[in-house]
Design an enzyme around this catalytic site. Structure first.
Site, PDB file in Angstrom:
ATOM      1  N   ARG A 102       0.834  -1.213   0.000  1.00  0.00           N
ATOM      2  CA  ARG A 102       0.000   0.000   0.000  1.00  0.00           C
ATOM      3  C   ARG A 102       0.861   1.253   0.000  1.00  0.00           C
ATOM      4  O   ARG A 102       0.487   2.282   0.546  1.00  0.00           O
ATOM      5  CB  ARG A 102      -0.991  -0.001   1.160  1.00  0.00           C
ATOM      6  CG  ARG A 102      -0.406  -0.082   2.553  1.00  0.00           C
ATOM      7  CD  ARG A 102      -1.498   0.134   3.580  1.00  0.00           C
ATOM      8  NE  ARG A 102      -1.026  -0.116   4.927  1.00  0.00           N
ATOM      9  CZ  ARG A 102      -1.729   0.147   6.023  1.00  0.00           C
ATOM     10  NH1 ARG A 102      -2.922   0.690   5.928  1.00  0.00           N
ATOM     11  NH2 ARG A 102      -1.243  -0.117   7.212  1.00  0.00           N
ATOM     12  N   LYS A 121       1.452   6.579   0.909  1.00  0.00           N
ATOM     13  CA  LYS A 121       0.945   5.394   1.594  1.00  0.00           C
ATOM     14  C   LYS A 121      -0.574   5.466   1.608  1.00  0.00           C
ATOM     15  O   LYS A 121      -1.148   6.438   2.108  1.00  0.00           O
ATOM     16  CB  LYS A 121       1.482   5.328   3.022  1.00  0.00           C
ATOM     17  CG  LYS A 121       1.078   4.054   3.756  1.00  0.00           C
ATOM     18  CD  LYS A 121       1.772   3.971   5.099  1.00  0.00           C
ATOM     19  CE  LYS A 121       1.414   2.680   5.829  1.00  0.00           C
ATOM     20  NZ  LYS A 121       2.105   2.587   7.140  1.00  0.00           N
ATOM     21  N   ASP A 133      -6.307  -4.042  -0.238  1.00  0.00           N
ATOM     22  CA  ASP A 133      -6.771  -3.064  -1.221  1.00  0.00           C
ATOM     23  C   ASP A 133      -5.772  -1.938  -1.470  1.00  0.00           C
ATOM     24  O   ASP A 133      -6.010  -1.062  -2.302  1.00  0.00           O
ATOM     25  CB  ASP A 133      -8.126  -2.472  -0.797  1.00  0.00           C
ATOM     26  CG  ASP A 133      -8.099  -1.838   0.597  1.00  0.00           C
ATOM     27  OD1 ASP A 133      -6.994  -1.552   1.098  1.00  0.00           O
ATOM     28  OD2 ASP A 133      -9.181  -1.650   1.180  1.00  0.00           O
ATOM     29  N   GLY A 134      -4.670  -1.921  -0.731  1.00  0.00           N
ATOM     30  CA  GLY A 134      -3.660  -0.887  -0.937  1.00  0.00           C
ATOM     31  C   GLY A 134      -4.035   0.473  -0.393  1.00  0.00           C
ATOM     32  O   GLY A 134      -3.325   1.459  -0.631  1.00  0.00           O
ATOM     33  N   ARG A 191       5.013  10.300   2.585  1.00  0.00           N
ATOM     34  CA  ARG A 191       6.183  10.182   3.445  1.00  0.00           C
ATOM     35  C   ARG A 191       7.459  10.268   2.614  1.00  0.00           C
ATOM     36  O   ARG A 191       7.468   9.944   1.422  1.00  0.00           O
ATOM     37  CB  ARG A 191       6.127   8.897   4.283  1.00  0.00           C
ATOM     38  CG  ARG A 191       5.906   7.619   3.522  1.00  0.00           C
ATOM     39  CD  ARG A 191       5.683   6.478   4.492  1.00  0.00           C
ATOM     40  NE  ARG A 191       5.685   5.178   3.833  1.00  0.00           N
ATOM     41  CZ  ARG A 191       5.532   4.028   4.468  1.00  0.00           C
ATOM     42  NH1 ARG A 191       5.358   4.014   5.777  1.00  0.00           N
ATOM     43  NH2 ARG A 191       5.558   2.882   3.820  1.00  0.00           N
ATOM     44  N   ASP A 268      11.224  -6.838   6.904  1.00  0.00           N
ATOM     45  CA  ASP A 268      10.775  -5.930   5.834  1.00  0.00           C
ATOM     46  C   ASP A 268      10.462  -4.545   6.373  1.00  0.00           C
ATOM     47  O   ASP A 268      10.212  -3.620   5.585  1.00  0.00           O
ATOM     48  CB  ASP A 268       9.545  -6.501   5.118  1.00  0.00           C
ATOM     49  CG  ASP A 268       8.394  -6.801   6.059  1.00  0.00           C
ATOM     50  OD1 ASP A 268       8.562  -7.692   6.908  1.00  0.00           O
ATOM     51  OD2 ASP A 268       7.331  -6.159   5.956  1.00  0.00           O
ATOM     52  N   ASN A 269      10.505  -4.384   7.696  1.00  0.00           N
ATOM     53  CA  ASN A 269      10.313  -3.065   8.314  1.00  0.00           C
ATOM     54  C   ASN A 269      11.609  -2.512   8.888  1.00  0.00           C
ATOM     55  O   ASN A 269      11.595  -1.665   9.772  1.00  0.00           O
ATOM     56  CB  ASN A 269       9.254  -3.140   9.417  1.00  0.00           C
ATOM     57  CG  ASN A 269       7.867  -3.396   8.879  1.00  0.00           C
ATOM     58  OD1 ASN A 269       7.567  -3.057   7.735  1.00  0.00           O
ATOM     59  ND2 ASN A 269       7.023  -4.023   9.665  1.00  0.00           N
TER      60      ASN A 269
END
Length: 519
Positions: A102, A121, A133-134, A191, A268-269
């Site tokens: 997203r 985002k 749904d992003g 962002r 992944d974060n």
């Protein structure tokens, strides 16, 4: 509005498929994708600092062009929006391909000789959205917008935020994953960071044994963000890993210093630049508790609790080391770097805690001294921010009752029975002994302590108050908190009401105590 666009990341291998549908992406670092147009976009708030950083005037930020661009309703001329491909270990398990589900990267901007990646985002689905749904909702967008800027002004490495906007669409969400879905206001956050590359960008390529693209990515990151390391080689890749480890350590020590809990420290974060990235189910310690996590998904095992964040960064670095091993071909240097992280973290944590206590001189039993403090703080519910801020008022001549100095930090003063008071008395005696050999005056020590112990943080209930007001169409609290948190170490007497313990109504309220990954 004129932006000085650069295209550095998109020089890496791209997904050849142009259609936007869910799929596994191989031998590529990203996929081209266009943001989704929204029903009735509206900009709620912008950051003047980030406008200046990108070379955008205040007047331009109030234009329809700005609104449409930063809510995904138009694309900037000659730009090619894209979503990154990455994988990750989620809660300790390999999850395979994840990617920007997203988030859509609009472009890169160079201004005043600094490169910024600009990302939306909540602007629609991508090939990496899986079953989602992003999109994003207003509550999670407010939390990210306020917190990323608050973290920056606390001196913590972080992504930044440019703007917060409403989409005008309704978005279906199940806040606590308990079957109670409801429609909420859709929103989009813009962002900004030097780069959004994560550990997972390397992991997915290693997992797919795509060593050519892995090398391309590593060489790109070193060239653009670690140029001082020199020409890529085995030695350079190892030096790169060591610096990523150092930056990641600085980041997590800063989290521990102010009581920030990320909540979802999956690989992944984890930013390859050591930035705090992806503000989902984060929270701030209120009662001092090593075992607290704000993430409902993690409520059983508490993998990402406050007390283990340093250890988890080390675990994530181990996974990054595995990913870049094919570029080096030797494990010894990577293993040594991981051991150095483990050893240095303990020393640096102690040093950070001594700074919070206003102590500059190291001593033999400092680990035990710090552990005894932490045990006392755990005995009864004690507000972390208030305790350390008030502690700077203590005089080293023993003219005050030390517990009375920090009394307002305890949630229930009556919980301090005789046993707990004796425990505190023993610790304070040792603290006075340490203060007696410090050369700083009381005032000098207070000034130093107040520079590392913030007075104001984005408490969970404060964010929820801003969300509740915004749901009614009132955005004043968003701006009030935005301005307040620009100076978190200043007294700001007009804002004293926000230097207070969590109110009782917020103890178990959704959004104040526990959050889901969709929060």
């Amino acid at each position: 509005m004129h932006l000085n666009l650069k295209n550095t990341f998109t020089q890496l291998p791209a997904d050849p498929e142009k259609e936007n549908y869910r799929r596994q992406v191989i031998n590529a670092c990203f996929s081209y994708v266009t943001p989704k147009k929204t029903a009735q976009p509206f900009i709620i708030h912008t950051s003047d600092e980030m406008l200046q950083s990108l070379g955008i005037s205040k007047e331009e930020s109030q234009s329809d062009e700005f609104r449409d661009l930063f809510t995904g309703n138009s694309t900037y001329p000659n730009s090619t929006p894209f979503a990154m491909c990455y994988g990750g270990h989620q809660f300790g398990q390999w999850a395979g391909q994840l990617g920007d589900g997203r988030a859509i990267n609009l472009f890169e901007v160079e201004h005043n000789e600094k490169l910024w990646a600009v990302q939306l985002k909540g602007a629609g689905e991508t090939p990496y959205s899986r079953s989602a749904d992003g999109l994003a909702v207003l509550r999670s967008s407010i939390r990210e917008y306020l917190c990323s800027e608050a973290m920056y002004h606390l001196g913590i490495p972080t992504t930044r935020a440019l703007s917060l906007g409403l989409s005008g669409d309704e978005v279906l969400r199940d806040v606590m994953y308990n079957g109670n879905s409801a429609y909420e206001k859709g929103a989009v956050v813009c962002r900004v960071a030097e780069s959004f590359v994560r550990f997972g960008n390397f992991e997915i390529l290693a997992a797919n044994q795509d060593h050519d693209t892995l090398k391309n990515l590593a060489d790109y990151v070193i060239k653009e963000f670690y140029p001082h390391l020199g020409t890529p080689s085995k030695e350079t890749y190892l030096a790169f890993f060591k610096e990523v480890a150092e930056r990641s350590m600085e980041m997590v020590l800063a989290w521990q210093r102010v009581g920030f809990v990320h909540g979802v420290m999956n690989t992944d974060n984890m930013s390859i630049l050591g930035l705090t990235i992806d503000y989902g189910p984060y929270g701030w310690l209120e009662g001092y508790d090593f075992g607290w996590t704000p993430n409902t998904t993690d409520s059983q095992f508490k993998r990402y609790r406050y007390g283990t964040q340093g250890e988890i960064v080390g675990w994530n670095l181990f996974k990054l080391a595995n990913a870049i091993y094919p570029l080096i071909g030797e494990a010894e240097g990577l293993q040594d770097a991981l051991e150095d992280y483990k050893d240095n973290y303990i020393q640096r944590y102690n040093k950070m805690m001594l700074e919070k206590l206003g102590l500059s001189k190291e001593f033999e039993d400092e680990s035990i001294f710090i552990q005894e403090l932490e045990k006392a703080l755990h005995k009864t519910e004690t507000d972390m921010t208030i305790f350390f801020r008030l502690l700077s008022n203590l005089k080293k001549d023993k003219s005050q009752d030390p517990l009375s100095v920090v009394k307002d930090a305890f949630y229930t003063w009556d919980d301090l029975n005789d046993e707990i008071k004796r425990q505190w008395s023993t610790w304070f005696e040792k603290y006075f002994e340490r203060l007696a050999i410090e050369i700083d005056s009381d005032q000098e020590r207070k000034e130093k302590m107040d520079q590392v112990n913030p007075k104001y943080v984005l408490r969970n209930y404060m964010a929820q108050l801003a969300i509740d007001e915004a749901d009614k169409g009132n955005y004043e609290l968003i701006d009030e908190f935005f301005q307040l948190l620009k100076r978190p170490y200043d007294e700001q007497p007009d804002s004293q009401k926000w230097f207070a313990k969590r109110p009782d109504w917020a103890r178990h309220k959704v959004g104040c105590s526990m959050l889901s990954c969709s929060s």
